[in-house]
Design an enzyme around this catalytic site. Sequence first.
Site, PDB file in Angstrom:
ATOM      1  N   PHE A  12      10.588  24.944  24.507  1.00 54.83           N
ATOM      2  CA  PHE A  12      11.732  25.453  23.730  1.00 54.83           C
ATOM      3  C   PHE A  12      11.904  26.973  23.863  1.00 54.83           C
ATOM      4  O   PHE A  12      12.868  27.471  24.462  1.00 54.83           O
ATOM      5  CB  PHE A  12      11.535  25.030  22.268  1.00 54.83           C
ATOM      6  CG  PHE A  12      12.393  25.717  21.253  1.00 54.83           C
ATOM      7  CD1 PHE A  12      13.755  25.909  21.461  1.00 54.83           C
ATOM      8  CD2 PHE A  12      11.835  26.157  20.050  1.00 54.83           C
ATOM      9  CE1 PHE A  12      14.545  26.543  20.498  1.00 54.83           C
ATOM     10  CE2 PHE A  12      12.612  26.776  19.085  1.00 54.83           C
ATOM     11  CZ  PHE A  12      13.971  26.976  19.313  1.00 54.83           C
ATOM     12  N   ILE A  13      10.965  27.731  23.316  1.00 56.45           N
ATOM     13  CA  ILE A  13      11.174  29.189  23.269  1.00 56.45           C
ATOM     14  C   ILE A  13      10.999  29.800  24.652  1.00 56.45           C
ATOM     15  O   ILE A  13      11.754  30.696  25.056  1.00 56.45           O
ATOM     16  CB  ILE A  13      10.229  29.843  22.241  1.00 56.45           C
ATOM     17  CG1 ILE A  13      10.339  29.146  20.879  1.00 56.45           C
ATOM     18  CG2 ILE A  13      10.561  31.334  22.083  1.00 56.45           C
ATOM     19  CD1 ILE A  13       9.355  29.631  19.835  1.00 56.45           C
ATOM     20  N   THR A 121       2.281  33.095  16.066  1.00 60.40           N
ATOM     21  CA  THR A 121       3.037  32.549  14.938  1.00 60.40           C
ATOM     22  C   THR A 121       2.647  33.207  13.621  1.00 60.40           C
ATOM     23  O   THR A 121       1.501  33.653  13.467  1.00 60.40           O
ATOM     24  CB  THR A 121       2.773  31.032  14.857  1.00 60.40           C
ATOM     25  OG1 THR A 121       3.293  30.526  13.631  1.00 60.40           O
ATOM     26  CG2 THR A 121       1.274  30.713  14.870  1.00 60.40           C
ATOM     27  N   GLU A 123       2.067  31.564  11.123  1.00 58.75           N
ATOM     28  CA  GLU A 123       1.173  30.620  10.432  1.00 58.75           C
ATOM     29  C   GLU A 123      -0.288  31.063  10.461  1.00 58.75           C
ATOM     30  O   GLU A 123      -1.102  30.512   9.715  1.00 58.75           O
ATOM     31  CB  GLU A 123       1.296  29.231  11.053  1.00 58.75           C
ATOM     32  CG  GLU A 123       2.659  28.629  10.868  1.00 58.75           C
ATOM     33  CD  GLU A 123       2.695  27.150  11.175  1.00 58.75           C
ATOM     34  OE1 GLU A 123       1.628  26.515  11.239  1.00 58.75           O
ATOM     35  OE2 GLU A 123       3.809  26.639  11.362  1.00 58.75           O
ATOM     36  N   TYR A 148      -3.448  23.317  14.229  1.00 59.96           N
ATOM     37  CA  TYR A 148      -2.540  24.132  15.057  1.00 59.96           C
ATOM     38  C   TYR A 148      -2.701  25.616  14.746  1.00 59.96           C
ATOM     39  O   TYR A 148      -2.973  26.425  15.639  1.00 59.96           O
ATOM     40  CB  TYR A 148      -1.080  23.702  14.842  1.00 59.96           C
ATOM     41  CG  TYR A 148      -0.088  24.745  15.323  1.00 59.96           C
ATOM     42  CD1 TYR A 148       0.041  25.037  16.676  1.00 59.96           C
ATOM     43  CD2 TYR A 148       0.694  25.465  14.410  1.00 59.96           C
ATOM     44  CE1 TYR A 148       0.924  26.019  17.121  1.00 59.96           C
ATOM     45  CE2 TYR A 148       1.584  26.438  14.844  1.00 59.96           C
ATOM     46  CZ  TYR A 148       1.695  26.712  16.200  1.00 59.96           C
ATOM     47  OH  TYR A 148       2.551  27.693  16.632  1.00 59.96           O
ATOM     48  N   LYS A 152      -4.173  28.838  17.003  1.00 56.53           N
ATOM     49  CA  LYS A 152      -3.350  30.022  17.329  1.00 56.53           C
ATOM     50  C   LYS A 152      -4.029  31.293  16.811  1.00 56.53           C
ATOM     51  O   LYS A 152      -4.043  32.332  17.493  1.00 56.53           O
ATOM     52  CB  LYS A 152      -1.949  29.895  16.724  1.00 56.53           C
ATOM     53  CG  LYS A 152      -1.060  28.835  17.351  1.00 56.53           C
ATOM     54  CD  LYS A 152      -0.737  29.076  18.813  1.00 56.53           C
ATOM     55  CE  LYS A 152       0.149  30.295  19.035  1.00 56.53           C
ATOM     56  NZ  LYS A 152       0.560  30.405  20.470  1.00 56.53           N
ATOM     57  N   ILE A 189      14.517  20.803  12.287  1.00 53.01           N
ATOM     58  CA  ILE A 189      15.984  20.889  12.396  1.00 53.01           C
ATOM     59  C   ILE A 189      16.526  19.925  13.457  1.00 53.01           C
ATOM     60  O   ILE A 189      17.436  19.121  13.149  1.00 53.01           O
ATOM     61  CB  ILE A 189      16.424  22.362  12.603  1.00 53.01           C
ATOM     62  CG1 ILE A 189      16.260  23.120  11.273  1.00 53.01           C
ATOM     63  CG2 ILE A 189      17.849  22.452  13.128  1.00 53.01           C
ATOM     64  CD1 ILE A 189      16.603  24.604  11.323  1.00 53.01           C
ATOM     65  N   GLN A 192      16.422  16.238  12.231  1.00 50.80           N
ATOM     66  CA  GLN A 192      17.431  15.817  11.245  1.00 50.80           C
ATOM     67  C   GLN A 192      18.822  15.728  11.884  1.00 50.80           C
ATOM     68  O   GLN A 192      19.583  14.801  11.600  1.00 50.80           O
ATOM     69  CB  GLN A 192      17.439  16.782  10.050  1.00 50.80           C
ATOM     70  CG  GLN A 192      16.076  17.126   9.481  1.00 50.80           C
ATOM     71  CD  GLN A 192      15.134  15.944   9.258  1.00 50.80           C
ATOM     72  OE1 GLN A 192      15.569  14.798   9.152  1.00 50.80           O
ATOM     73  NE2 GLN A 192      13.828  16.211   9.197  1.00 50.80           N
ATOM     74  N   TYR A 205       9.961  16.041   3.807  1.00 52.25           N
ATOM     75  CA  TYR A 205       8.577  15.868   3.359  1.00 52.25           C
ATOM     76  C   TYR A 205       8.467  16.274   1.883  1.00 52.25           C
ATOM     77  O   TYR A 205       8.870  17.395   1.513  1.00 52.25           O
ATOM     78  CB  TYR A 205       7.628  16.759   4.157  1.00 52.25           C
ATOM     79  CG  TYR A 205       7.432  16.391   5.610  1.00 52.25           C
ATOM     80  CD1 TYR A 205       7.971  15.229   6.160  1.00 52.25           C
ATOM     81  CD2 TYR A 205       6.678  17.214   6.438  1.00 52.25           C
ATOM     82  CE1 TYR A 205       7.780  14.908   7.490  1.00 52.25           C
ATOM     83  CE2 TYR A 205       6.472  16.897   7.772  1.00 52.25           C
ATOM     84  CZ  TYR A 205       7.030  15.746   8.293  1.00 52.25           C
ATOM     85  OH  TYR A 205       6.829  15.438   9.618  1.00 52.25           O
ATOM     86  N   ARG A 271       3.408  16.244   4.358  1.00 48.28           N
ATOM     87  CA  ARG A 271       2.412  16.657   5.352  1.00 48.28           C
ATOM     88  C   ARG A 271       1.116  17.025   4.632  1.00 48.28           C
ATOM     89  O   ARG A 271       1.168  17.728   3.607  1.00 48.28           O
ATOM     90  CB  ARG A 271       2.966  17.867   6.115  1.00 48.28           C
ATOM     91  CG  ARG A 271       2.025  18.460   7.123  1.00 48.28           C
ATOM     92  CD  ARG A 271       2.645  19.687   7.792  1.00 48.28           C
ATOM     93  NE  ARG A 271       3.650  19.342   8.778  1.00 48.28           N
ATOM     94  CZ  ARG A 271       4.459  20.235   9.358  1.00 48.28           C
ATOM     95  NH1 ARG A 271       4.386  21.513   9.046  1.00 48.28           N
ATOM     96  NH2 ARG A 271       5.343  19.840  10.256  1.00 48.28           N
ATOM     97  N   HIS A 274       0.236  20.868   3.558  1.00 53.06           N
ATOM     98  CA  HIS A 274       1.536  21.472   3.864  1.00 53.06           C
ATOM     99  C   HIS A 274       1.650  22.917   3.346  1.00 53.06           C
ATOM    100  O   HIS A 274       1.674  23.140   2.133  1.00 53.06           O
ATOM    101  CB  HIS A 274       2.619  20.597   3.212  1.00 53.06           C
ATOM    102  CG  HIS A 274       3.990  20.803   3.721  1.00 53.06           C
ATOM    103  ND1 HIS A 274       5.031  19.971   3.385  1.00 53.06           N
ATOM    104  CD2 HIS A 274       4.520  21.738   4.541  1.00 53.06           C
ATOM    105  CE1 HIS A 274       6.131  20.384   3.966  1.00 53.06           C
ATOM    106  NE2 HIS A 274       5.849  21.472   4.675  1.00 53.06           N
TER     107      HIS A 274
END
Length: 332
Positions: A12-13, A121, A123, A148, A152, A189, A192, A205, A271, A274
């Site tokens: 993607f990125i 990220t 995160e 994940y 990272k 995104i 959905q 979620y 999740r 989460h």
Amino acid sequence: MARVLVTGGAGFIGSNFVRHLVDHTDDEVTVLDKLTYAGDPRTLEGLPENRVRLVQGDIADAELVTPLVAGHDLVVHFAAESHNDNSLSDPSPFVDTNLVGTFTLLEAVRRHDTRYHHISTDEVYGDLALDDPAKFTESTPYNPSSPYSSTKAGSDLLVRAWVRSFGVRATISNCSNNYGPYQHVEKFIPRQITNVVDGVRPKLYGAGENVRDWIHVDDHNAAVLRIIEAGTIGETYLIGADGEQNNKDVVELILELMGQPRDAYDHVTDRVGHDLRYAIDATRLRTELGWEPRFSDFRSGLADTIAWYRDNEAWWRVQKAAAEAKYAAKGQ
Ligand code: NAD
Ligand code: DAU
């Protein structure tokens, strides 16, 4: 003109970054990508063949990576196992790619003294309380939650150690949640949007109160290029565009923009572990490097993204059934 090696450039990125380089520089680009379930060579279709070539391979394969890096002036490292839900089902490839793969690249750029930019990220900082006015900054302590985000975080720490111990010429960026074209349908995104296209109700979620700080992928990539051009070696830059939204609001906006009732979604199993809220303070990037986001209106950026998925069903359709089968097995 530089010779740039972009890892994960069929994802993607990374693929959006390759397009950004083609549009904004004279650089020649080699994409190194394993073409996992998340990588698709069709994502690079239409790019000039004299400037972009694809090498299929694993960033953890030193015999491939070491000579490949030698022929480049710059490595921009996007390749990763990137999805939290997958890391909860099977962490093993996350350790192999995010930790061993990054180590392998770092050893190669050390050997050849190649400039390196590391994509990471927000995160790695863990999460914030919903009612906490604080945002993440470059000095927030690392506190990752998932397999994940912990891999990272580990990869970021490897980069910092290779800078200090071996003088590797590296910069790091930690960005918030991206949206835009070519994002895999497993992610919130696109999942959905493509569910609504298929006449399936979106899946939220838990209560949907978790907050993510959305940024358009083109704004992320413009910031990465700016950091490569003007950032200070050894430094970390946070990338974010003040785009905080809770998941419930995002689902309702997708439904509205797609002509559906705003409440036509289902709550599903939350999740595990989460993270509640992410929020980026990008002051350093704005003041030191003069970067500003171009996509400041989330509603219109989301409308463009919906249009892209409607217009490019052939691209995402091949991934959709497998992504949904993984969720169905977990009641999500
Ligand atoms: P993605 O899953 O869409 O793409 C990852 C790409 O890496 C795929 O093309 C895949 O084939 C490739 N890849 C995976 N393992 C590989 C390996 N061992 N060797 C070579 N290639 C391999 O991911 P994305 O969302 O584009 O994320 C790209 C980077 O940006 C990641 O490092 C991620 O941690 C980071 N990031 C993502 C977001 C986000 O919102 N998506 C936000 C901040 C940072
Ligand atoms: O913050 C940056 C991170 O953003 C990146 O490092 C990751 O690579 C990227 O995947 C993303 O992580 P998230 O876990 O935040 O993204 P995801 O799209 O999986 O989920 C976004 C939010 O939506 C999260 O709170 C979980 C929720 N969600 C997700 C899915 C797939 C749902 O409510 N329903 C869903 O069906």
